[in-house]
Scaffold this motif. Structure first.
Motif, PDB file in Angstrom:
ATOM      1  N   LEU A   1      -9.763  36.835 -47.991  1.00  0.00           N
ATOM      2  CA  LEU A   1      -8.882  35.696 -47.717  1.00  0.00           C
ATOM      3  C   LEU A   1      -9.667  34.393 -47.616  1.00  0.00           C
ATOM      4  O   LEU A   1      -9.202  33.344 -48.082  1.00  0.00           O
ATOM      5  N   THR A   2     -10.844  34.455 -47.029  1.00  0.00           N
ATOM      6  CA  THR A   2     -11.686  33.266 -46.949  1.00  0.00           C
ATOM      7  C   THR A   2     -12.062  32.781 -48.344  1.00  0.00           C
ATOM      8  O   THR A   2     -12.035  31.577 -48.636  1.00  0.00           O
ATOM      9  N   GLN A   3     -12.396  33.714 -49.210  1.00  0.00           N
ATOM     10  CA  GLN A   3     -12.732  33.330 -50.580  1.00  0.00           C
ATOM     11  C   GLN A   3     -11.545  32.643 -51.256  1.00  0.00           C
ATOM     12  O   GLN A   3     -11.689  31.582 -51.869  1.00  0.00           O
ATOM     13  N   GLN A   4     -10.349  33.234 -51.117  1.00  0.00           N
ATOM     14  CA  GLN A   4      -9.171  32.686 -51.779  1.00  0.00           C
ATOM     15  C   GLN A   4      -8.774  31.318 -51.229  1.00  0.00           C
ATOM     16  O   GLN A   4      -8.454  30.394 -51.983  1.00  0.00           O
ATOM     17  N   HIS A   5      -8.772  31.175 -49.938  1.00  0.00           N
ATOM     18  CA  HIS A   5      -8.262  29.953 -49.328  1.00  0.00           C
ATOM     19  C   HIS A   5      -9.309  28.846 -49.205  1.00  0.00           C
ATOM     20  O   HIS A   5      -8.947  27.659 -49.216  1.00  0.00           O
ATOM     21  N   VAL A   6     -10.571  29.220 -49.056  1.00  0.00           N
ATOM     22  CA  VAL A   6     -11.589  28.235 -48.674  1.00  0.00           C
ATOM     23  C   VAL A   6     -12.666  28.055 -49.736  1.00  0.00           C
ATOM     24  O   VAL A   6     -13.034  26.922 -50.075  1.00  0.00           O
ATOM     25  N   MET A   7     -13.184  29.163 -50.270  1.00  0.00           N
ATOM     26  CA  MET A   7     -14.373  29.079 -51.099  1.00  0.00           C
ATOM     27  C   MET A   7     -14.073  28.740 -52.565  1.00  0.00           C
ATOM     28  O   MET A   7     -14.938  28.210 -53.263  1.00  0.00           O
ATOM     29  N   LEU A   8     -12.872  29.073 -53.040  1.00  0.00           N
ATOM     30  CA  LEU A   8     -12.510  28.734 -54.415  1.00  0.00           C
ATOM     31  C   LEU A   8     -11.963  27.311 -54.427  1.00  0.00           C
ATOM     32  O   LEU A   8     -10.879  27.043 -53.916  1.00  0.00           O
ATOM     33  N   PHE A   9     -12.700  26.404 -55.013  1.00  0.00           N
ATOM     34  CA  PHE A   9     -12.365  24.990 -54.904  1.00  0.00           C
ATOM     35  C   PHE A   9     -11.308  24.549 -55.919  1.00  0.00           C
ATOM     36  O   PHE A   9     -10.638  23.544 -55.733  1.00  0.00           O
ATOM     37  N   GLN A  10     -11.150  25.289 -57.000  1.00  0.00           N
ATOM     38  CA  GLN A  10     -10.167  24.931 -58.011  1.00  0.00           C
ATOM     39  C   GLN A  10      -8.894  25.753 -57.790  1.00  0.00           C
ATOM     40  O   GLN A  10      -8.934  26.991 -57.742  1.00  0.00           O
ATOM     41  N   ASP A  11      -7.764  25.076 -57.680  1.00  0.00           N
ATOM     42  CA  ASP A  11      -6.517  25.753 -57.348  1.00  0.00           C
ATOM     43  C   ASP A  11      -6.159  26.843 -58.348  1.00  0.00           C
ATOM     44  O   ASP A  11      -5.602  27.880 -57.972  1.00  0.00           O
ATOM     45  N   GLU A  12      -6.461  26.631 -59.629  1.00  0.00           N
ATOM     46  CA  GLU A  12      -6.092  27.631 -60.633  1.00  0.00           C
ATOM     47  C   GLU A  12      -6.862  28.939 -60.478  1.00  0.00           C
ATOM     48  O   GLU A  12      -6.489  29.966 -61.064  1.00  0.00           O
ATOM     49  N   MET A  13      -7.936  28.940 -59.686  1.00  0.00           N
ATOM     50  CA  MET A  13      -8.712  30.156 -59.444  1.00  0.00           C
ATOM     51  C   MET A  13      -8.103  31.013 -58.332  1.00  0.00           C
ATOM     52  O   MET A  13      -8.442  32.172 -58.189  1.00  0.00           O
ATOM     53  N   ARG A  14      -7.210  30.418 -57.545  1.00  0.00           N
ATOM     54  CA  ARG A  14      -6.618  31.132 -56.415  1.00  0.00           C
ATOM     55  C   ARG A  14      -5.454  32.005 -56.876  1.00  0.00           C
ATOM     56  O   ARG A  14      -4.768  31.684 -57.845  1.00  0.00           O
ATOM     57  N   SER A  15      -5.216  33.087 -56.134  1.00  0.00           N
ATOM     58  CA  SER A  15      -4.136  34.010 -56.469  1.00  0.00           C
ATOM     59  C   SER A  15      -3.246  34.237 -55.256  1.00  0.00           C
ATOM     60  O   SER A  15      -3.664  34.898 -54.296  1.00  0.00           O
ATOM     61  N   PRO A  16      -2.009  33.725 -55.267  1.00  0.00           N
ATOM     62  CA  PRO A  16      -1.092  34.010 -54.165  1.00  0.00           C
ATOM     63  C   PRO A  16      -0.838  35.500 -53.968  1.00  0.00           C
ATOM     64  O   PRO A  16      -0.593  35.945 -52.849  1.00  0.00           O
ATOM     65  N   VAL A  17      -0.905  36.261 -55.049  1.00  0.00           N
ATOM     66  CA  VAL A  17      -0.700  37.716 -54.937  1.00  0.00           C
ATOM     67  C   VAL A  17      -1.808  38.346 -54.099  1.00  0.00           C
ATOM     68  O   VAL A  17      -1.553  39.139 -53.187  1.00  0.00           O
ATOM     69  N   ILE A  18      -3.056  37.993 -54.397  1.00  0.00           N
ATOM     70  CA  ILE A  18      -4.176  38.519 -53.617  1.00  0.00           C
ATOM     71  C   ILE A  18      -4.085  38.045 -52.175  1.00  0.00           C
ATOM     72  O   ILE A  18      -4.311  38.813 -51.235  1.00  0.00           O
ATOM     73  N   MET A  19      -3.746  36.765 -51.976  1.00  0.00           N
ATOM     74  CA  MET A  19      -3.597  36.247 -50.612  1.00  0.00           C
ATOM     75  C   MET A  19      -2.579  37.056 -49.824  1.00  0.00           C
ATOM     76  O   MET A  19      -2.823  37.441 -48.669  1.00  0.00           O
ATOM     77  N   LYS A  20      -1.426  37.324 -50.422  1.00  0.00           N
ATOM     78  CA  LYS A  20      -0.362  38.072 -49.747  1.00  0.00           C
ATOM     79  C   LYS A  20      -0.808  39.497 -49.439  1.00  0.00           C
ATOM     80  O   LYS A  20      -0.630  39.994 -48.318  1.00  0.00           O
ATOM     81  N   LEU A  21      -1.397  40.164 -50.433  1.00  0.00           N
ATOM     82  CA  LEU A  21      -1.838  41.551 -50.240  1.00  0.00           C
ATOM     83  C   LEU A  21      -2.891  41.648 -49.144  1.00  0.00           C
ATOM     84  O   LEU A  21      -2.830  42.533 -48.280  1.00  0.00           O
ATOM     85  N   GLU A  22      -3.877  40.757 -49.176  1.00  0.00           N
ATOM     86  CA  GLU A  22      -4.954  40.835 -48.191  1.00  0.00           C
ATOM     87  C   GLU A  22      -4.453  40.482 -46.789  1.00  0.00           C
ATOM     88  O   GLU A  22      -4.909  41.061 -45.793  1.00  0.00           O
ATOM     89  N   ALA A  23      -3.511  39.546 -46.680  1.00  0.00           N
ATOM     90  CA  ALA A  23      -2.939  39.231 -45.368  1.00  0.00           C
ATOM     91  C   ALA A  23      -2.182  40.434 -44.812  1.00  0.00           C
ATOM     92  O   ALA A  23      -2.250  40.717 -43.607  1.00  0.00           O
ATOM     93  N   LYS A  24      -1.474  41.160 -45.676  1.00  0.00           N
ATOM     94  CA  LYS A  24      -0.751  42.354 -45.225  1.00  0.00           C
ATOM     95  C   LYS A  24      -1.720  43.479 -44.850  1.00  0.00           C
ATOM     96  O   LYS A  24      -1.489  44.216 -43.890  1.00  0.00           O
ATOM     97  N   ARG A  25      -2.804  43.611 -45.580  1.00  0.00           N
ATOM     98  CA  ARG A  25      -3.824  44.612 -45.233  1.00  0.00           C
ATOM     99  C   ARG A  25      -4.480  44.280 -43.906  1.00  0.00           C
ATOM    100  O   ARG A  25      -4.776  45.170 -43.104  1.00  0.00           O
ATOM    101  N   LEU A  26      -4.711  43.002 -43.674  1.00  0.00           N
ATOM    102  CA  LEU A  26      -5.264  42.579 -42.398  1.00  0.00           C
ATOM    103  C   LEU A  26      -4.292  42.909 -41.265  1.00  0.00           C
ATOM    104  O   LEU A  26      -4.700  43.405 -40.201  1.00  0.00           O
ATOM    105  N   ALA A  27      -3.008  42.672 -41.487  1.00  0.00           N
ATOM    106  CA  ALA A  27      -1.999  43.001 -40.475  1.00  0.00           C
ATOM    107  C   ALA A  27      -1.963  44.498 -40.200  1.00  0.00           C
ATOM    108  O   ALA A  27      -1.734  44.927 -39.056  1.00  0.00           O
ATOM    109  N   LYS A  28      -2.197  45.329 -41.195  1.00  0.00           N
ATOM    110  CA  LYS A  28      -2.260  46.778 -40.971  1.00  0.00           C
ATOM    111  C   LYS A  28      -3.420  47.135 -40.048  1.00  0.00           C
ATOM    112  O   LYS A  28      -3.320  48.054 -39.235  1.00  0.00           O
ATOM    113  N   CYS A  29      -4.507  46.405 -40.169  1.00  0.00           N
ATOM    114  CA  CYS A  29      -5.640  46.615 -39.258  1.00  0.00           C
ATOM    115  C   CYS A  29      -5.257  46.225 -37.834  1.00  0.00           C
ATOM    116  O   CYS A  29      -5.609  46.914 -36.875  1.00  0.00           O
ATOM    117  N   TYR A  30      -4.551  45.113 -37.690  1.00  0.00           N
ATOM    118  CA  TYR A  30      -4.055  44.750 -36.362  1.00  0.00           C
ATOM    119  C   TYR A  30      -3.190  45.875 -35.793  1.00  0.00           C
ATOM    120  O   TYR A  30      -3.277  46.187 -34.592  1.00  0.00           O
TER     121      TYR A  30
END
Length: 221
Positions: A109-138
């Motif tokens: 998530l840090t890579q997607q939201h913070v480290m990728l500086f060009q918007d076209e490199m980001r993936s909302p699908v990956i962001m959503k999946l990783e946020a849900k996986r993080l919630a499963k850990c919670y």
């Protein structure tokens, strides 16, 4: 001599917090989270250029789980650690290392939201999946804290390096997934971040990776 090579708001914060809790003498060398970590002199200590690297008595360690095990066995085997033979040893090892499971999703998530500086490199699908996986850990931590009784710490025997590892990973995770649906985790987490050693491990203003308190994947839909 103990020297920690550290970048604020990274996994090395886990080791920094542990060292403060152990109350042993140590030195911190702080690096920006950038190409500095790829310099040959740093790669000689951490071969893939990541933090932490921990120098101790002329040797170097560079994996946080291993560092936690070693430091606890050496300085606090029956306090922050659980020595071999302890009835809580298996649980302790499991939750010390589960912190890395959390951190893998936080890193993505840090890579997607913070480290990728060009918007076209980001993936909302990956962001959503990783946020849900993080919630499963919670949810896994929530289940542990409410398993038949309300535990004050991850282990019934009291505060340990398992709380430190998980607390630091969840601190990072709360930048991407809230604790609203996990009341036991939220109550436990509030006590973890109030500890003086946690506060001592926080970055100075402007030194961390994150410039927002929360990054919402929905903003990229």
């Amino acid at each position: 001599m103990i020297r920690l090579h550290h970048s604020p708001q990274t996994r090395s914060m886990r080791t920094l917090w542990l060292l403060h809790e152990l109350d042993v003498p140590f030195e911190v060398l702080t690096y920006p989270f950038d190409a500095t970590l790829q310099r040959p002199e740093y790669l000689a200590m951490s071969p893939v250029g990541r933090v932490p690297a921990l120098e101790i008595d002329g040797e170097v360690m560079f994996e946080t789980g291993a560092i936690a095990e070693y430091l606890c066995e050496r300085f606090s085997p029956d306090g922050l650690g659980r020595a071999p033979g302890s009835t809580e040893r298996m649980e302790w090892l499991t939750w010390v290392h589960f912190a890395e499971t959390l951190s893998v999703h936080v890193a993505a998530l840090t890579q997607q939201h913070v480290m990728l500086f060009q918007d076209e490199m980001r993936s909302p699908v990956i962001m959503k999946l990783e946020a849900k996986r993080l919630a499963k850990c919670y949810a896994a931590v929530e289940a542990k804290l409410t398993k038949g009784f309300a535990e004050r710490y991850i282990l019934q025997g009291g505060f340990s390096a398992a709380d430190i590892g998980l607390g630091q990973a969840i601190y990072m995770g709360t930048h991407f997934a809230a604790l609203d649906d996990y009341p036991a985790v939220a109550e436990w987490y509030a006590r973890m971040v109030a500890r003086p050693a946690f506060i001592a491990s926080l970055p100075a203003p402007g030194q961390g990776i994150y410039d927002q308190a929360f990054y919402d994947w929905r903003a990229w839909q």
